[in-house]
Design an enzyme around this catalytic site. Structure first.
Site, PDB file in Angstrom:
ATOM      1  CB  THR A 277      -0.419  -0.283   1.584  1.00  0.00           C
ATOM      2  OG1 THR A 277       0.157  -0.212   2.346  1.00  0.00           O
ATOM      3  CG2 THR A 277      -1.712  -1.109   1.801  1.00  0.00           C
ATOM      4  CG  ASP A 278      -0.487   4.594  -1.381  1.00  0.00           C
ATOM      5  OD1 ASP A 278       0.131   4.556  -2.264  1.00  0.00           O
ATOM      6  OD2 ASP A 278      -1.335   5.990  -2.163  1.00  0.00           O
ATOM      7  CB  CYS A 279       0.837   3.835   4.707  1.00  0.00           C
ATOM      8  SG  CYS A 279      -0.946   2.727   4.748  1.00  0.00           S
ATOM      9  CE1 TYR A 280       3.046  -0.513   7.846  1.00  0.00           C
ATOM     10  CE2 TYR A 280       0.299  -0.494   7.712  1.00  0.00           C
ATOM     11  CZ  TYR A 280       1.463  -0.249   8.429  1.00  0.00           C
ATOM     12  OH  TYR A 280       1.143  -0.076   9.594  1.00  0.00           O
TER      13      TYR A 280
END
Length: 440
Positions: free
Chosen positions: A126-129
């Site tokens: 994901t964008d954060c992970y």
């Protein structure tokens, strides 16, 4: 009458009288229950038996760059990853994909022993992970948190098992030979915690215990907890009844007091060592802690027939003798738990208390509400659930993306100013519970 506070004061002064459950049985036979109530402050109980409903939570620590671990394996054993980004739950009975005799119980034991184990994890990214894959070795020093959380331990009594059929069967009670070839049972009998406090008058939420060599706690009634079962003339349940949920820091545990195991054609399980101190607060508790193997009974069930019918009642003294009689036949008996290890645990816990290293805790709540156990009915047709229209929970996530102050928080509640809304659509995909935005 005594209180736990008074007993703790005696422990700290080195004046408490602490006996193991076996020692107190001997004392009661010699001097009677009233003397037990007067002389004894604490009785230590213990069990060391296979407890399938066990496991451990792990926080692996964040990777660089960070990832959300969704599919996790340690040494080929699946770890449940439906939690936060790098948390997982190792179920004791989870089997390896490559070797059914190896599983979660072995992973837990090896981690406690300090061994290096290979971790494989995958995530969608994901964008954060953004990271999607990790492979590397871990041990109990490299991970953040590692605590045992067992949903059902220390079963209060358990039926003995035998087999009337013409074939050998393999069960969680071990190998059962055909035509009443043997009987197996699982308990430490007069040492067993919930057999020495059968009404759970002293054991409840917050009770401090010995858990695999470390300090642990009782945190809830275990799954399949029931108290609507028959009791014998001494007030002790004659069939499976109460259980415990227990928790403890696995990093501090001693591998001597747990052991991974495999029961042929059944699966992986974990021997768990539990010791519970029982404060002798009054004569009723003294009565129960004094009960011997001759006075504790259980059912013998036929695992070779549907429904496992009860064949007879039997005392633990009979089971421990090595033989019982079924339908006129002398049948060999054996335990699948370790009384020797239970005895050792009860003695270790006794020493901890005598040395003032282990004080008793007063339960925040006793587990005395009525409980039963349901079977799972096979319901083929039912009215399906309907998706409810989502409603605002006033979290405020939409406020931060509204550039025109049409969405704002007033006294911690969302307020919509329709006149300020320009229908830009920036808020349309931010509501985590699915409320349609803007709320027009």
């Amino acid at each position: 009458m005594k209180t736990i506070e008074q007993i703790n004061e005696k422990i700290l002064k080195g004046e408490a009288v602490v006996l193991t459950a076996e020692e107190v049985v001997s004392l009661a036979k010699q001097e009677g229950v009233k003397e037990v109530a007067k002389k004894v402050d604490v009785v230590t109980t213990a069990t060391f038996a296979p407890m399938c409903s066990s496991g451990a939570f792990v926080n692996f620590g964040h990777t660089k760059p960070p990832m959300r671990m969704e599919r996790i394996e340690i040494e080929g054993v699946e770890v449940y990853g439906g939690l936060a980004a790098v948390d997982g739950y190792i179920g004791a009975t989870q089997e390896s994909k490559q070797d059914k005799t190896f599983g979660g119980a072995h992973i837990i034991e090896l981690l406690i022993r300090g061994e290096n184990l290979k971790l494989n994890a995958e995530g969608k990214g994901t964008d954060c992970y953004p990271r999607k894959q990790f492979e590397g070795y871990i041990n109990k020093q490299t991970i953040n948190d590692f605590f045992m959380f067992n949903p059902r331990n220390a079963y209060q009594n358990y039926s003995a098992a035998t087999n009337s059929s013409d074939r050998t069967i393999y069960t969680y009670m071990g190998k059962l030979l055909p035509r009443f070839g043997n009987v197996t049972y699982s308990t430490s009998g007069e040492l067993s915690p919930l057999l020495k406090d059968p009404k759970m008058l002293t054991i409840g939420l917050g009770t401090k215990i010995f858990l695999c060599g470390a300090e642990g706690y009782v945190v809830w009634p275990g799954t399949q907890f029931r108290n609507d079962v028959k009791v014998n003339e001494h007030g002790i349940p004659i069939s499976p009844a109460r259980t415990l949920v227990v928790i403890g820091d696995a990093k501090r545990m001693n591998p001597r007091y747990l052991r991974a195991a495999y029961f042929k054609n059944y699966g992986v399980t974990l021997f768990v060592g539990i010791g519970v101190p029982i404060p002798v607060l009054n004569e009723e508790i003294a009565h129960f802690v004094s009960k011997s193997n001759e006075e504790i009974t259980t059912e013998v069930r036929d695992y070779g027939k549907p429904g496992r019918p009860v064949l007879r009642l039997v005392s633990y003294a009979e089971l421990k003798s090595g033989w019982i009689e079924i339908d006129g036949k002398k049948v060999k008996t054996s335990s699948i738990s370790s009384v020797a290890m239970a005895r050792e645990i009860a003695d270790v816990l006794r020493k901890w208390i005598v040395e003032g290293r282990f004080l008793l805790t007063k339960p925040v709540k006793l587990f005395n509400e009525d409980r039963s156990v349901k079977t799972l009915e096979e319901i083929k047709e039912a009215e399906r659930f309907k998706i409810q229209e989502p409603t605002c929970v006033n979290c405020g996530m939409c406020v931060g993306v509204c550039m025109y102050d049409a969405l704002k928080m007033v006294n911690d509640a969302l307020k919509f100013e329709e006149d300020a809304c320009v229908r830009c659509g920036l808020c349309s995909d931010v509501c985590p519970v699915g409320v349609k935005l803007p709320p027009l």
